[in-house]
Design a protein around this motif. Structure first.
Motif, PDB file in Angstrom:
ATOM      1  N   SER A 116       0.936  -1.187   0.017  1.00 33.61           N
ATOM      2  CA  SER A 116      -0.061   0.063  -0.026  1.00 33.61           C
ATOM      3  C   SER A 116       0.969   1.436  -0.100  1.00 33.61           C
ATOM      4  O   SER A 116       0.541   2.282  -0.434  1.00 33.61           O
ATOM      5  N   LEU A 117       2.015   1.193   0.356  1.00 30.20           N
ATOM      6  CA  LEU A 117       3.252   2.149   0.277  1.00 30.20           C
ATOM      7  C   LEU A 117       3.418   2.563  -1.048  1.00 30.20           C
ATOM      8  O   LEU A 117       3.290   3.926  -1.465  1.00 30.20           O
ATOM      9  N   SER A 118       3.177   1.556  -2.092  1.00 34.74           N
ATOM     10  CA  SER A 118       3.358   2.056  -3.568  1.00 34.74           C
ATOM     11  C   SER A 118       2.029   2.124  -4.134  1.00 34.74           C
ATOM     12  O   SER A 118       1.884   1.868  -5.263  1.00 34.74           O
ATOM     13  N   ASP A 119       0.932   2.171  -3.495  1.00 35.84           N
ATOM     14  CA  ASP A 119      -0.242   2.315  -3.801  1.00 35.84           C
ATOM     15  C   ASP A 119      -0.726   0.972  -4.804  1.00 35.84           C
ATOM     16  O   ASP A 119      -1.671   1.254  -5.597  1.00 35.84           O
ATOM     17  N   LYS A 120      -0.647  -0.321  -4.357  1.00 39.40           N
ATOM     18  CA  LYS A 120      -0.932  -1.418  -4.970  1.00 39.40           C
ATOM     19  C   LYS A 120      -1.761  -2.141  -4.186  1.00 39.40           C
ATOM     20  O   LYS A 120      -1.596  -3.447  -4.660  1.00 39.40           O
ATOM     21  N   ALA A 121      -2.430  -1.711  -3.402  1.00 38.90           N
ATOM     22  CA  ALA A 121      -3.213  -2.572  -2.489  1.00 38.90           C
ATOM     23  C   ALA A 121      -4.625  -2.215  -2.261  1.00 38.90           C
ATOM     24  O   ALA A 121      -5.432  -2.658  -1.500  1.00 38.90           O
ATOM     25  N   GLY A 122      -5.042  -1.359  -3.137  1.00 36.11           N
ATOM     26  CA  GLY A 122      -6.304  -0.826  -3.071  1.00 36.11           C
ATOM     27  C   GLY A 122      -6.713  -0.279  -1.733  1.00 36.11           C
ATOM     28  O   GLY A 122      -5.602   0.416  -1.070  1.00 36.11           O
ATOM     29  N   SER A 123      -7.871  -0.144  -1.229  1.00 34.77           N
ATOM     30  CA  SER A 123      -8.109   0.345   0.236  1.00 34.77           C
ATOM     31  C   SER A 123      -8.989  -0.598   0.791  1.00 34.77           C
ATOM     32  O   SER A 123      -9.713  -1.450   0.234  1.00 34.77           O
ATOM     33  N   VAL A 124      -8.726  -0.490   2.247  1.00 35.08           N
ATOM     34  CA  VAL A 124      -9.602  -1.525   3.094  1.00 35.08           C
ATOM     35  C   VAL A 124     -10.883  -0.936   2.952  1.00 35.08           C
ATOM     36  O   VAL A 124     -11.220   0.237   3.414  1.00 35.08           O
ATOM     37  N   SER A 125     -12.083  -1.732   2.787  1.00 34.92           N
ATOM     38  CA  SER A 125     -13.374  -1.285   2.930  1.00 34.92           C
ATOM     39  C   SER A 125     -13.836  -1.345   4.236  1.00 34.92           C
ATOM     40  O   SER A 125     -13.339  -1.877   5.126  1.00 34.92           O
ATOM     41  N   MET A 126     -14.895  -0.872   4.488  1.00 34.95           N
ATOM     42  CA  MET A 126     -15.849  -0.869   5.700  1.00 34.95           C
ATOM     43  C   MET A 126     -15.954  -2.217   6.128  1.00 34.95           C
ATOM     44  O   MET A 126     -16.155  -2.520   7.516  1.00 34.95           O
ATOM     45  N   TYR A 127     -16.626  -2.890   5.031  1.00 37.80           N
ATOM     46  CA  TYR A 127     -16.947  -4.276   5.379  1.00 37.80           C
ATOM     47  C   TYR A 127     -15.769  -5.278   5.808  1.00 37.80           C
ATOM     48  O   TYR A 127     -16.298  -6.421   6.287  1.00 37.80           O
ATOM     49  N   ILE A 128     -14.822  -4.586   6.113  1.00 36.93           N
ATOM     50  CA  ILE A 128     -13.721  -5.525   6.969  1.00 36.93           C
ATOM     51  C   ILE A 128     -14.091  -6.127   8.388  1.00 36.93           C
ATOM     52  O   ILE A 128     -13.499  -7.321   8.644  1.00 36.93           O
ATOM     53  N   LEU A 129     -15.156  -5.424   8.725  1.00 43.57           N
ATOM     54  CA  LEU A 129     -15.456  -5.921  10.090  1.00 43.57           C
ATOM     55  C   LEU A 129     -16.161  -7.352  10.051  1.00 43.57           C
ATOM     56  O   LEU A 129     -16.416  -7.673  11.028  1.00 43.57           O
ATOM     57  N   TRP A 130     -16.441  -7.540   8.846  1.00 43.32           N
ATOM     58  CA  TRP A 130     -17.175  -9.037   8.768  1.00 43.32           C
ATOM     59  C   TRP A 130     -16.178  -9.962   8.843  1.00 43.32           C
ATOM     60  O   TRP A 130     -16.646 -11.353   8.640  1.00 43.32           O
TER      61      TRP A 130
END
Lengths: 418, 296
Positions: free
Chosen positions: B154-168
């Motif tokens: 994610s430092l090189s922006d290759k990981a997308g972003s964590v979604s809110m749904y991660i709580l699932w």
């Protein structure tokens, strides 16, 4: 007796086993069998001539390991379960400890049943003594809190205080057994099932274990079902006993009488057919036909002459030799001899051949012994039956007390010249 | 002899018959300490093993992920959008491994514990349950690696972003565990009859992985393969669970056209399915435990 509470009720309990014919255990075998079947061929895995010598039902595929056994156990009673190998003792215990379910009949209980079948089950070598105490205790049905309160007592009883935090793999086998027994002995079920555990450990620990068993039975008023081949222990611990023979209960009563009946044995105790004997070494000729100890019905007495009669079928031989070997219950060889040792040459006679082996002043202490028999053709053994027959030896010397168990299996009449 | 006192109550009765739906939850609850101690045993012995033991749980997913990246993304050219292909595969493998490990370990419960089962009674289901729980440790290790790589990429922006749904996530893990346990119990019961089934299980799990969207998004299958093949993946509940997990961590950045198609209903449906599989497994398992010792 009638007003005492019945804690365990066993009613028409039967367990049927199927002799290995049905499933072969692998998909490939079953597919192969099916393929043979649609081509109209014989089942390639069908076993022919599978016999269970100990059953009365000869040509059935089913064997009753236990048949219509019914009895009640009162609270606080210590019941001995006696019987020869294969009489159904272990099956009964397995049913009681819920390891397997009965084919018919019911077991009803008013208390928790815990079994002490071969202690040390579930010990993990990598875990420490302490961790194993908890794990083993839980396997046997204790809660963590229960084990915690008993922990010190268990460690002390096992005598492993110094090694509590050592992995069990570094324990000696004796220590393992002691620890395992200690855990099991501190269980607090209303009904305890014990199978032969006392056969392990050194003499000192055995004494301790029997003492603990007595405490459990007498002091704490718990109900115990006790299985053993050691009649001394049964006699010491049990008030009542049942005798199993071929899966059926043949006697239920005072321990002393049951033991007497057991030791007298059935007709198989002193006379045994050796045809198709299960212990015959594979690929050997069936020379030996039948063995008779003494006259076939009376007791064998320590220190008296013992005559062993062996019937032989010698049609294929020109010369033969015979030998015997005694082992005690632990499998230790005690004495042996053969005709070659004496330089005796034997030749078959026409008709029925039988040889009488006479042992002068049998030097075996009272206990149970197994007899192995060997027949040779003068050069090498051609028929070997290990443990062909097992029979008890009794003590009947008026002025000499029987030797203590720890004095070993043999004895010699001793003169004290002073 | 004594007449049995019929009117008195018995604590329990052992008889040849028992109800099909007797799950014995009460008994399992009574043995909860044993469950915890088994888990403890597994964890402690894992830790006490040689260095390579725990290390294996790092090497295995990483190497698999590298190979998948080479084959599926390098050779077969499967697009993973803006997400790094290695990270994408690692996500699938991490969550898949938990299922596979549970299934593999529980599927030979009866055979492996023949010795102890033949001597003492406790609810047999404690064994597979404890395996499922203690496998969480391995999952934990693997999730940690995943997080490490996630942060790195994610430092090189290759990981997308964590979604809110991660709580699932816990629900996703729960579904995977329940499915692995349920299937494992069914198989372990069959293994008592057919011993060579164990080899099939190994092979089957591997095949199953390829139709469970571990190393590709479901959308690609629908796009590239004809419908008479792609339905295998589309109707595979595991594929959907894995896809949901990936959606949660990458917010769908691996898709060609990222859409907001994370469906909670979908997850609940999978939860329902896994419950049914588990109960079915439990019924078969309880049937088998009664007499298996006679057949092994």
């Amino acid at each position: 007796m009638a007003e005492k509470e019945i804690i365990l009720q066993i009613k028409d309990l039967s367990k049927q086993y199927r002799l290995g014919v049905v499933g072969t255990g692998t998909i490939s075998h079953d597919l192969n069998r099916w393929w043979h079947k649609i081509r109209g061929k014989e089942d390639p895995y069908l076993k022919i001539g599978e016999k269970n010598a100990r059953t009365t039902v000869g040509n059935s595929k089913y064997v009753w390991a236990l048949k219509e056994v019914s009895f009640n156990v009162e609270k606080g009673e210590v019941l001995g379960i006696i019987g020869k190998n294969g009489a159904g003792k272990s099956t009964l215990l397995k049913l009681l400890s819920k390891v397997t379910t009965p084919t018919t009949g019911t077991i009803r209980s008013r208390g928790r049943i815990a079994s002490l079948l071969e202690v040390g089950t579930g010990f993990h070598p990598e875990l420490t003594g302490k961790e194993n105490i908890f794990l083993n205790g839980a396997i046997l049905g204790m809660t963590k809190a229960e084990i915690k309160t008993k922990f010190d007592e268990i460690v002390e009883f096992a005598g492993v205080q110094r090694y509590v935090n050592t992995p069990v793999k570094r324990y000696s086998s004796g220590m393992k057994v002691r620890l395992a027994f200690a855990v099991a002995a501190h269980l607090e079920p209303e009904i305890l099932v014990v199978d032969e555990v006392l056969a392990v450990g050194d003499a000192e620990f055995q004494k301790k274990a029997i003492g603990k068993m007595q405490d459990i039975a007498k002091g704490e008023g718990r109900t115990v079902l006790f299985v053993s081949h050691d009649m001394t222990n049964i006699q010491n611990l049990c008030t009542k006993s049942i005798l199993l023979e071929n899966g059926m209960m043949v006697m239920h009563g005072e321990t002393e009488e049951v033991i007497k009946r057991y030791l007298q044995g059935s007709e198989e105790t002193y006379v045994k057919s050796l045809k198709a004997h299960e212990n015959r070494k594979k690929g050997r000729q069936e020379i030996m036909q039948k063995v008779t100890i003494g006259d076939g019905s009376s007791k064998v007495i320590s220190g008296q002459d013992l005559k062993i009669n062996v019937e032989l079928n010698l049609t294929s031989l020109e010369e033969f030799s015979i030998g015997y070997l005694f082992k005690n219950e632990k499998g230790q060889v005690l004495m042996a001899s053969n005709t070659m040792q004496y330089g005796t040459k034997l030749y078959p006679k026409s008709g029925k051949n039988a040889i009488a082996i006479v042992i002068k002043n049998l030097p075996l202490a009272p206990a149970s012994y197994s007899l192995s028999l060997f027949v040779g053709n003068g050069k090498f053994d051609i028929d070997i039956i290990e443990d062909a027959i097992t029979f008890p030896v009794f003590w009947e010397h008026e002025h000499i007390l029987p030797p203590a168990k720890k004095w070993g299996s043999t004895f010699g009449i001793t003169l004290w010249e002073y | 002899m004594n007449k049995p006192q019929e009117n008195n109550t018995w604590l329990f009765e052992i008889s040849p018959k028992s109800s099909l739906f007797d799950f014995k939850f009460k008994e399992i609850w009574r043995y909860r300490d044993l469950l915890l101690l088994f888990v403890r045993r597994d964890v402690v012995t894992l830790y006490k093993q040689t260095v390579l033991g725990p290390l294996w749980y790092l090497i295995q997913p990483l190497l698999t992920s590298v190979i998948f990246t080479l084959v599926f993304n390098g050779i077969a050219d499967i697009s993973t959008g803006t997400v790094n292909a290695f990270l994408f595969n690692l996500a699938g493998i991490t969550i898949w491994n938990y299922f596979a490990e549970c299934l593999k370990a529980t599927s030979d419960t009866f055979k492996k514990n023949e010795n102890i089962f033949g001597k003492v009674y406790f609810p047999r289901v404690i064994m597979p349950l404890s395996i499922t729980v203690s496998n969480l440790l391995k999952l934990g290790i693997q999730i940690c690696i995943f997080i490490a790589f996630y942060v790195y990429f994610s430092l090189s922006d290759k990981a997308g972003s964590v979604s809110m749904y991660i709580l699932w996530t816990p629900v996703i893990i729960f579904i995977m565990g329940l499915l692995g346990l349920g299937l494992g119990m069914i198989i372990s019961s069959m293994v008592t009859k057919y011993r060579d089934l164990t080899f099939l299980v190994q092979f089957g799990i591997q095949l199953f992985m390829y139709v469970s969207a571990v190393m590709y998004p479901i959308a690609i299958v629908q796009e590239k393969l004809p419908s008479y093949v792609s339905w295998i993946v589309e109707y595979n509940p595991l594929a959907h669970v894995i896809e949901s997990f990936r959606y949660m961590v990458f917010s769908g950045a691996y898709m060609e056209n990222p859409t907001n198609d994370f469906s909670i209903l979908n997850i609940l449906l999978m939860l329902g399915i896994s419950f049914i599989v588990f109960l079915f497994g439990l019924i078969i398992f309880n049937r088998t435990e009664r007499n298996f010792i006679d057949t092994v």
